[in-house]
Enzyme design. Sequence first.
Site, PDB file in Angstrom:
ATOM      1  CD  GLU A  74      34.066  37.665  37.204  1.00 55.71           C
ATOM      2  OE1 GLU A  74      35.214  37.878  37.594  1.00 55.71           O
ATOM      3  OE2 GLU A  74      33.441  36.635  37.453  1.00 55.71           O
TER       4      GLU A  74
ATOM      5  CD  GLU B 261      32.621  33.348  34.878  1.00 55.14           C
ATOM      6  OE1 GLU B 261      33.232  33.158  35.953  1.00 55.14           O
ATOM      7  OE2 GLU B 261      33.022  34.104  33.990  1.00 55.14           O
TER       8      GLU B 261
HETATM    9  C1  FCB Z   1      35.884  34.270  37.351  1.00 48.12           C
HETATM   10  C2  FCB Z   1      36.398  34.591  35.965  1.00 48.12           C
HETATM   11  C3  FCB Z   1      36.539  33.403  35.086  1.00 48.12           C
HETATM   12  C4  FCB Z   1      37.046  32.195  35.813  1.00 48.12           C
HETATM   13  C5  FCB Z   1      36.371  31.990  37.152  1.00 48.12           C
HETATM   14  C6  FCB Z   1      36.902  30.836  37.942  1.00 48.12           C
HETATM   15  O1  FCB Z   1      36.124  35.343  38.203  1.00 48.12           O
HETATM   16  O2  FCB Z   1      35.477  35.421  35.291  1.00 48.12           O
HETATM   17  O3  FCB Z   1      37.289  33.789  33.981  1.00 48.12           O
HETATM   18  O4  FCB Z   1      38.422  32.191  35.878  1.00 48.12           O
HETATM   19  O5  FCB Z   1      36.463  33.156  37.925  1.00 48.12           O
END
Ligand code: FCB
Length: 468
Positions: A167, A369
Amino acid sequence: MTSYDFPYGFIWGSATSALQIEGANVEGGRTPSHWEVFCSEQPDRIAGRASPHLASDHYNRMEQDVLAMRDLSHNGYRLSISWPRLIPHADGKLNPEGIRFYNRLFDTLVSNGIEPNVTLYHWDLPQWLAEKGGWENPETIDAFVFYAEACFRLFGDRVKRWVTLSEPGCITLNGYATGLHPPGKKDFATAIQVAHNYVVAHAKAVSRFRSICPNGQIGLVLNMSPFYPSSESEPDRQAALLADGLLNRWFLEPALSGSYPEDMVSFYRDYAILPHMEPHDLDDIASSQIDFIGVNYHYPRYVSADAEKTSSSQGSLCRDGKFNFFSVKNLFRIQGCKQGGIDMEPDALTELLDRIHQLAPGMPVYITENGIGKEEELTPCGTVDDEHRIDYIKSHLKTVHAAIEKGINIRGYYMWSLMDGFSWLDGYSKRYGFLYVDRNTMERHKKKSAYWFASVAANNGFTDCKPG
Ligand code: FCB
């Protein structure tokens, strides 16, 4: 009943990052990252004045956690290496205890049939580098490449899938424009320079990887929230395009197509904030082809043009009653979701996947994620009834399934997160895990979603009576 069967070899796993779960921050020769220093210097910025010192104590419970993944039928796990654990001091020497820990971790994963997908940088910059100017200082790029090479050589025999940065858009913006994350700066020009430094660090690490691990794969993980205009108006539409250019395309296009988006280069030039570039930077970027792209998707964002000042506020989910997320004066104001909106929008993920497919047809994609954080409590039976998480994962898996049917090359899904942990500004207030972590005893308890996901992973899919 509809069946959602996934392709053979699909990766079913969950994700974590070192700072968020390892704890043991002063054990085993580790030195602080800039996050611990930020938390101790500005404790009121973190929910519950929490710090990541103990996190989920994974450093001391690693074997047990890998066995839990095996129980959950994981065949993959996304994690990050702690840079300050591996290289704790400015002399650049590798820490033998850090090497031992990651050797044990990778051996345990591989012997349990769980493929590691390893991120080099998930925000935990060593404090010794932060003190030299952090990512603003181009020397940090060299230090990152040195660290990356060390990881490839030490662990590349067992780790076949690597990610350079997690990110970069999020850390550019929060570290340097809104000031919400360390180093807490609010300077747009600096943010743009740092965004370039991240892209160069990524590109250089990718090219070093090719010569050290010719048979491995390397990619980039982006927080790909779509940015929708808050209204039909032309200024809001333009503001949304700009936010997308700054936070998505500035990282996506160099990684997929080898060059920066031209409209953003012109925009930065017009504003006199085009980053300084070394003569070889653009060549390095052009020659750093990746093998896969990691998509982090939690929910979309809505953008309007009415940004009277640069400001930021913590939290972004409308259900929490919070609306404004951050704004950059005269450019855009980004909100978590539409007023009265919802925080679960799987259709936005479809759009993202289509977009990647159009830019780079056939490019392997991992959902690196996807998850939801809530305050949660253990029931008397020692579990958490997190039906909301099951609904959330299921609806996104249906989206992923439909994208695969359309021919998009999605190879795996990592739920965020394996266990409850330290969630940056939210401290420990929001729980994201399959495993509930008791903050007093550090015991792990499988939530209802964990059992559900284990059966999905074991069956390589699921059936559902509700249409997708
Ligand atoms: C993302 C992050 C991760 C986590 C999620 C909820 O932006 O990469 O580390 O905290 O959010």
